[in-house]
Design a protein around this motif. Sequence first.
Motif, mmCIF file in Angstrom:
data_model
loop_
_atom_site.group_PDB
_atom_site.id
_atom_site.type_symbol
_atom_site.label_atom_id
_atom_site.label_comp_id
_atom_site.label_asym_id
_atom_site.label_seq_id
_atom_site.Cartn_x
_atom_site.Cartn_y
_atom_site.Cartn_z
ATOM 1 N N ILE A 132 -18.594 -14.907 -16.777
ATOM 2 C CA ILE A 132 -17.812 -13.672 -16.727
ATOM 3 C C ILE A 132 -16.328 -13.974 -16.923
ATOM 4 C CG2 ILE A 132 -19.471 -12.393 -15.350
ATOM 5 C CD1 ILE A 132 -17.659 -12.931 -12.938
ATOM 6 N N PHE A 150 -23.152 -10.779 -14.026
ATOM 7 C CA PHE A 150 -22.996 -10.020 -15.263
ATOM 8 C C PHE A 150 -22.845 -8.538 -14.964
ATOM 9 C CE2 PHE A 150 -24.224 -8.899 -19.632
ATOM 10 C CZ PHE A 150 -23.361 -9.761 -20.264
ATOM 11 N N LYS A 197 -11.466 -9.097 -11.185
ATOM 12 C CA LYS A 197 -12.717 -9.723 -11.615
ATOM 13 C C LYS A 197 -13.197 -10.760 -10.611
ATOM 14 C CE LYS A 197 -12.770 -11.720 -15.726
ATOM 15 N NZ LYS A 197 -12.718 -11.725 -17.189
ATOM 16 N N VAL A 224 -19.614 -6.790 -16.123
ATOM 17 C CA VAL A 224 -19.694 -5.991 -17.342
ATOM 18 C C VAL A 224 -20.123 -4.558 -17.073
ATOM 19 C CG1 VAL A 224 -20.779 -5.822 -19.596
ATOM 20 C CG2 VAL A 224 -20.182 -8.047 -18.689
ATOM 21 N N PRO A 277 -17.621 -1.922 -14.257
ATOM 22 C CA PRO A 277 -16.464 -1.178 -14.762
ATOM 23 C C PRO A 277 -16.860 0.085 -15.507
ATOM 24 C CG PRO A 277 -16.230 -3.493 -15.244
ATOM 25 C CD PRO A 277 -17.617 -3.314 -14.709
ATOM 26 N N LEU A 278 -18.055 0.088 -16.086
ATOM 27 C CA LEU A 278 -18.479 1.272 -16.839
ATOM 28 C C LEU A 278 -18.772 2.444 -15.908
ATOM 29 C CD1 LEU A 278 -20.858 -0.242 -19.523
ATOM 30 C CD2 LEU A 278 -18.519 0.519 -19.778
ATOM 31 N N SER A 297 -3.207 7.085 -0.121
ATOM 32 C CA SER A 297 -3.823 7.709 -1.288
ATOM 33 C C SER A 297 -4.124 9.190 -1.124
ATOM 34 C CB SER A 297 -5.113 6.959 -1.639
ATOM 35 O OG SER A 297 -5.944 6.898 -0.500
ATOM 36 N N LEU A 311 -12.628 -10.775 -7.428
ATOM 37 C CA LEU A 311 -13.122 -10.063 -6.251
ATOM 38 C C LEU A 311 -14.553 -9.604 -6.480
ATOM 39 C CD1 LEU A 311 -12.358 -8.823 -3.463
ATOM 40 C CD2 LEU A 311 -11.882 -6.726 -4.698
ATOM 41 N N ARG A 312 -14.801 -9.071 -7.684
ATOM 42 C CA ARG A 312 -16.149 -8.616 -8.016
ATOM 43 C C ARG A 312 -17.133 -9.769 -7.907
ATOM 44 N NH1 ARG A 312 -15.474 -6.158 -13.775
ATOM 45 N NH2 ARG A 312 -13.292 -6.674 -13.617
ATOM 46 N N TYR A 325 0.852 -1.196 0.000
ATOM 47 C CA TYR A 325 0.000 0.000 0.000
ATOM 48 C C TYR A 325 0.879 1.234 0.000
ATOM 49 C CZ TYR A 325 -3.227 -3.532 1.657
ATOM 50 O OH TYR A 325 -3.966 -4.658 1.780
ATOM 51 N N ASP A 347 -12.195 6.143 -15.172
ATOM 52 C CA ASP A 347 -11.282 5.544 -16.152
ATOM 53 C C ASP A 347 -10.078 4.915 -15.471
ATOM 54 O OD1 ASP A 347 -12.344 5.596 -18.538
ATOM 55 O OD2 ASP A 347 -11.168 7.259 -19.364
ATOM 56 N N GLY A 348 -9.755 3.722 -15.893
ATOM 57 C CA GLY A 348 -8.510 3.119 -15.427
ATOM 58 C C GLY A 348 -8.620 2.446 -14.082
ATOM 59 N N VAL A 349 -9.707 2.699 -13.339
ATOM 60 C CA VAL A 349 -9.865 2.023 -12.052
ATOM 61 C C VAL A 349 -10.593 0.712 -12.300
ATOM 62 C CG1 VAL A 349 -10.907 2.125 -9.776
ATOM 63 C CG2 VAL A 349 -9.959 4.176 -10.814
ATOM 64 N N THR A 350 -9.935 -0.385 -12.037
ATOM 65 C CA THR A 350 -10.613 -1.671 -12.217
ATOM 66 C C THR A 350 -10.399 -2.512 -10.972
ATOM 67 O OG1 THR A 350 -8.626 -2.532 -13.245
ATOM 68 C CG2 THR A 350 -10.354 -1.775 -14.712
ATOM 69 N N PHE A 351 -11.446 -3.243 -10.618
ATOM 70 C CA PHE A 351 -11.318 -4.205 -9.540
ATOM 71 C C PHE A 351 -10.953 -5.525 -10.143
ATOM 72 C CE2 PHE A 351 -14.440 -1.323 -7.690
ATOM 73 C CZ PHE A 351 -13.773 -1.011 -6.532
#
Lengths: 447, 338
Positions: free
Chosen positions: A388, A291, A309, A295, A298-299, A160, A311-312, A157, A303-307
């Motif tokens: 997924i 889904f 998959k 899908v 993320p929208l 932030s 974990l989701r 870490y 931008d650019g922040v993704t978890f």
Amino acid sequence: MSDTAAPASYVREQIIAERPAPPSTVGAVGWARTNLFSSPFNTVLTILAAAFIVWCLVPVIRFTIVDAVWTGDDRAACAQATGACWAYVKAYLPQFIYGRYPIPERWRVDIVFLLLVLMLVPMLIPRVPWKRLNAILLLTAYPLAAFVLLTGGGLGYRGSFLPAEIVAPGPLRFAIEFALVAGAVLLAMGFVSWLTGSPAAQSGSGIAVVIGGLAVVFLVTGFDFGLVPVETSNWGGLLVTLVVAVTGMVASLPLAVGLALGRRSSMPVVRTASIAFIEFWRGVPLITVLFMASVMLPLFLPDGVTFDKLLRALVGVALFEAAYLAEVIRGGLQAIPRGQYEGAMALGLGFWQRMRLVILPQALRLVIPGIVGSFISLFKDTTLVAIIGLFDLLGQIQASANDAKWASPVTGITGYIFAAMVFWAFCFAMSRYAAFTERRLDRGRRR
Amino acid sequence: MKKLIASIVAGAAMVAGASAAGAGTLEDVKARGVLQCGVNPSLIGFGAPDEKGEWSGLDVDFCRAVASAIFNDPTKVKFVPLNAKERFTALQSGEIDLLSRNTTWTMSRDSSLGLMFAGVTYYDGQGFMVRKSLGVSSALELSGAKVCTQTGTTTELNLADYFRSHNMPYEVVAFEKNEEVLQAYEAGRCDAYTTDASGLYAERLKLQSPDEHMILPEIISKEPLGPAVRQGDDKWFTVVKWTLFALLNAEELGLTKANIDEKKTSDNPEIKRFVGVEGDFGSAIGLTNDWAYNVIKDVGNYGELFDANVGPSTKLGIARGLNNLWSKGGIQYAPPIR
């Protein structure tokens, strides 16, 4: 009188020796007579059932054993086969278990599996002592160890929100930020309790424990153990199936208990929130949840922040499962006679003590079949993560059946048979264990 | 509990957010040190891991080529297996930098999905498979045939169009799943099996004796498959596009994995520009000048990739056909490096 009376001639002096039962009522023949052929109708049923079993079992045995191909290096071995292609399962077995987890790192998965067995088996055997310690280890230390081993840990870490001019990004900044947030939370608690005039000592220590626990979690996950990081996109097979199923079960149960209590609470906000949560999650199919998580989510994120998959999917599965379990547990709570609540109250127990010591143990015992039913269906539902793009056992098998090296008419079918066997073993074991627990806990009520 | 969840989410976001979009995809990829490439997890010849978990396939190798162009190291790729439904969101949300997953280039995708297609790595199209024993050598001889296909796909519509325009009667035997279609075909319930040609070759492998079946030469629809990137990042688009052109140009120039080292000293000005001895073409697109040399040295030219993954000598056994270079009767054509 008795001393003069001679024994009556018609009274027998010895007990007659036992004679064997009529041959037609004992042994296999007797059993069959009473159970299978006790009436003409039963006889007909028995013959029909036997014929049916033979009719479907013979081809299955032929396909899976007699005609099966057991050895071979590629599709040539199985292309002309009329039976199962076990050689393919053998070649692919490591992938069915680990997915594409890097081969030199697979010992880590083995350790995780081994630890699970070592901790779960004593937990499941009633006679083994130290249940409380065992449970605490299984629910806290084990997930942490499994997380570090499977992902490689070393999240590093960097913090932030503090500007880089004050503290350079790094573990130190993260620690300072964490301390700041923790202090703010505790202060806020104190302020609220001062405002409302209610003592917050208990909840304060509760929060302190949570904050301390989180600190330990961050410390362990942030520490670099020198393990190679393994992306979750490389996980697969039984590993993913178990991770999704076990996490779903463990995370959903406490959440479900909370929701069930919330739904029966007399506080309108808590009750409404619980009802809304439960009805929302029960109103959508799991496939939609997954889904959405994979899908749609993320929208909505910047931008650019993704978890991750996986974990989701885990969060989605746990929340979904919690809603169903909550209703099962509510059934149990409603089945407890009012006298139990009143009796507990009469003892002077507070709400949480009442629930923990009197109500929940009884309620949960009542709904064991329901809980296990939910768990079993969850275990099977894990296969849905394939949509997924996560490769659970079934997904891995389906993907491998397309490999040009092994593709043949029987490859796919063999894969499905293998999947069916594995899933059956897990689900059946769960159901048998639940039945055992039910019988054990039910002793006090049996007559 | 809420706090806990919030902290976990925040923690996860910090980890994931480390790769947050910055200046541009090329800079991001360079900073990250690895290219994130979305691929098909289970299409023979295009993208699939083997029993050791090693990825192989034409689309997969294209990812490696891009990684070579950037890093001079084809292993610096993280393959993200994607299914058809999530592939575009994965690209839009930045989960991947490049989508190399048998995606058909269509106008609607180009115009409304926020994508740009960098070219065509494989010209696919709907074809027919029949038993050799049927004695048919052209789809035009299929009048009155029973045709197996999947329901509710464009395949069925193309089929109808083709037979109607050639004035041939036919009968559709449609199924929900690919496996059912294949089983029906194997069981002789229909004379022909139709789907995309690359799919036909892959499905043929699953038949009891693949050699008894053939794919007819007619292709009745256009399915150009190619890699796609996010719209609005021209620099990155150029890198991906020219990696593909480099693969094609190398084949045209006769540069292969094996001979590129000796050809490097060639006097041919085209080759000189290609390998970066002459001109500044590499640095103009944000790479090193020997980027194209690295690509060929590491993964090979387009023809080599084709032959290794789907070509006649592989199990799939697909003929070059349209995918041959324009100079050899196909339509693969790349702008020159100059």
